[in-house]
Design a protein around this motif. Structure first.
Motif, PDB file in Angstrom:
ATOM      1  N   VAL A  78       0.841  -1.205   0.000  1.00  0.00           N
ATOM      2  CA  VAL A  78       0.000   0.000   0.000  1.00  0.00           C
ATOM      3  C   VAL A  78       0.872   1.248   0.000  1.00  0.00           C
ATOM      4  CG1 VAL A  78      -1.781   1.281   1.243  1.00  0.00           C
ATOM      5  CG2 VAL A  78      -1.855  -1.215   1.186  1.00  0.00           C
ATOM      6  N   CYS A  79       1.901   1.250   0.842  1.00  0.00           N
ATOM      7  CA  CYS A  79       2.815   2.395   0.895  1.00  0.00           C
ATOM      8  C   CYS A  79       3.521   2.607  -0.442  1.00  0.00           C
ATOM      9  CB  CYS A  79       3.849   2.185   1.994  1.00  0.00           C
ATOM     10  SG  CYS A  79       3.183   2.180   3.669  1.00  0.00           S
ATOM     11  N   HIS A 122       1.541   4.590  -2.858  1.00  0.00           N
ATOM     12  CA  HIS A 122       1.648   6.010  -2.490  1.00  0.00           C
ATOM     13  C   HIS A 122       2.949   6.596  -3.039  1.00  0.00           C
ATOM     14  CE1 HIS A 122       1.566   9.601   0.003  1.00  0.00           C
ATOM     15  NE2 HIS A 122       2.621   9.202   0.706  1.00  0.00           N
ATOM     16  N   GLN A 179      -0.376  -8.595  -5.199  1.00  0.00           N
ATOM     17  CA  GLN A 179      -0.080  -7.229  -4.768  1.00  0.00           C
ATOM     18  C   GLN A 179       1.005  -6.594  -5.630  1.00  0.00           C
ATOM     19  OE1 GLN A 179       0.892  -7.470  -0.608  1.00  0.00           O
ATOM     20  NE2 GLN A 179      -1.206  -7.968   0.016  1.00  0.00           N
TER      21      GLN A 179
END
Length: 331
Positions: A58-59, A62, A90
């Motif tokens: 997830v990071c 970003h 992922q």
């Protein structure tokens, strides 16, 4: 010139929040990209009050949106915590979002103390024993092996650069056997650095990803206008390490002048041993120390750790370090 990369812990500072840390990490990645750094990696840690990168994938999304050319990836994903198929999905998704930029560095440590096994509802000891087989399975998933019962979407056919991370001979032997690039975590566990690189190179077997051994060495780097300032910046991470080793981890504290000199002898010796592979000082001093590390190890790349309480100080440190290395190790 030996390639330089960045390892960021997405540090949550005292008085700050996870949101602040993630915003600072994105700014740091954009700055590293502008300065010519090759990769920007995040590490998986759990239940650490001062680290906001527990959900690495997830990071990385970003970070990817804050940059455009620098490679981004995990340094690393602690694979025993996860199902290889889910990691393939992922990182396949990340590769679909940011084509040609995704690295998947893999380690076998849990990234936390023994309580993480209970929270994850996993036998992490058994999972760690399966680490080599799980890496081979990941390779097969990314290759779209038709013998698998399912194809990962996204994932199958993804252009993912896989790495083995380690701080012991085990990771070196595994990376050599699989013909994968190897990153040694000398920034926190330097004792077996030379032996691990010797084993990796001696037993390396060429693969489709790597025709010859490819080594990255992790090191701490703090560059500033003066040596005193550089050691002051480093004192925040020094305090965090001592707090972790004494069972009291917390957020990244402000720097403390003369911190190392204030420690009792045993704590000082432990810290100095852990920080023995470090480059702290002026631009010229950092350049000399990193160049010496490259000569010692023959590293193809260096990945620089060194979070600071003030994010702007880390950005300046990266700028000074890149300038120094262009002089110390010209192309």
């Amino acid at each position: 010139m030996t390639k330089l990369s960045v390892l960021d812990f997405v540090s949550i500072v005292e008085g700050g929040t996870a949101s602040d840390a993630l915003a600072a990490s994105a700014r740091l990645a954009a700055h590293a990209e502008a300065e010519g750094y090759h990769r920007f990696w995040l590490a998986e840690h759990h239940a650490m009050p001062g680290i906001a990168s527990s959900a690495v994938s997830v990071c990385l999304a970003h970070i990817g949106h804050a940059t455009s050319t620098i490679r981004i990836g995990s340094g690393g994903i602690m694979l025993p915590n996860h199902n290889p198929f889910v990691i393939a999905e992922q990182f396949g998704t990340l590769e679909a979002l940011f084509p040609g930029r995704i690295d998947l560095g893999l380690g076998r440590a849990p990234g936390a103390d023994g309580r993480i096994a209970r929270m994850l509802r996993k036998d992490l000891h058994g999972a760690a024993e399966n680490f080599p087989q799980d890496i081979v399975e990941l390779q097969a998933i990314f290759a779209g092996d038709e013998r698998l019962p399912l194809q990962a979407t996204p994932g199958a056919g993804a252009d993912i650069e896989m790495w083995i991370l380690g701080s012991s001979l085990f990771g070196a032997q595994l990376a050599a056997r699989l013909g994968l690039p190897y990153a040694f975590a000398a920034h926190f566990a330097p004792s077996q650095l030379d032996d691990a690189l010797r084993v990796y190179r001696e037993f390396f077997q060429p693969s489709e990803q790597c025709e010859k051994p490819h080594v990255m060495v992790g090191t701490n780097a703090y560059a500033a206008e003066t040596s005193e300032e550089a050691y002051l910046l480093a004192s925040s991470m020094d305090q965090s390490f001592v707090a972790l080793r004494t069972g009291t981890p917390g957020k990244l504290p402000p720097p403390v002048p003369g911190y190392r000199d204030s420690l009792p002898p045993q704590a000082a010796a432990t810290l100095n041993a852990m920080r023995s592979v470090s480059a702290i000082g002026t631009r010229a001093e950092v350049g000399e120390k990193l160049a010496a590390l490259v000569r010692r190890t023959g590293a193809d790349e260096l990945v620089l750790a060194g979070n600071t309480y003030d994010p702007a100080a880390r950005e300046k440190s990266l700028s000074l370090t890149m300038e120094a290395m262009k002089t110390a190790l010209p192309a």
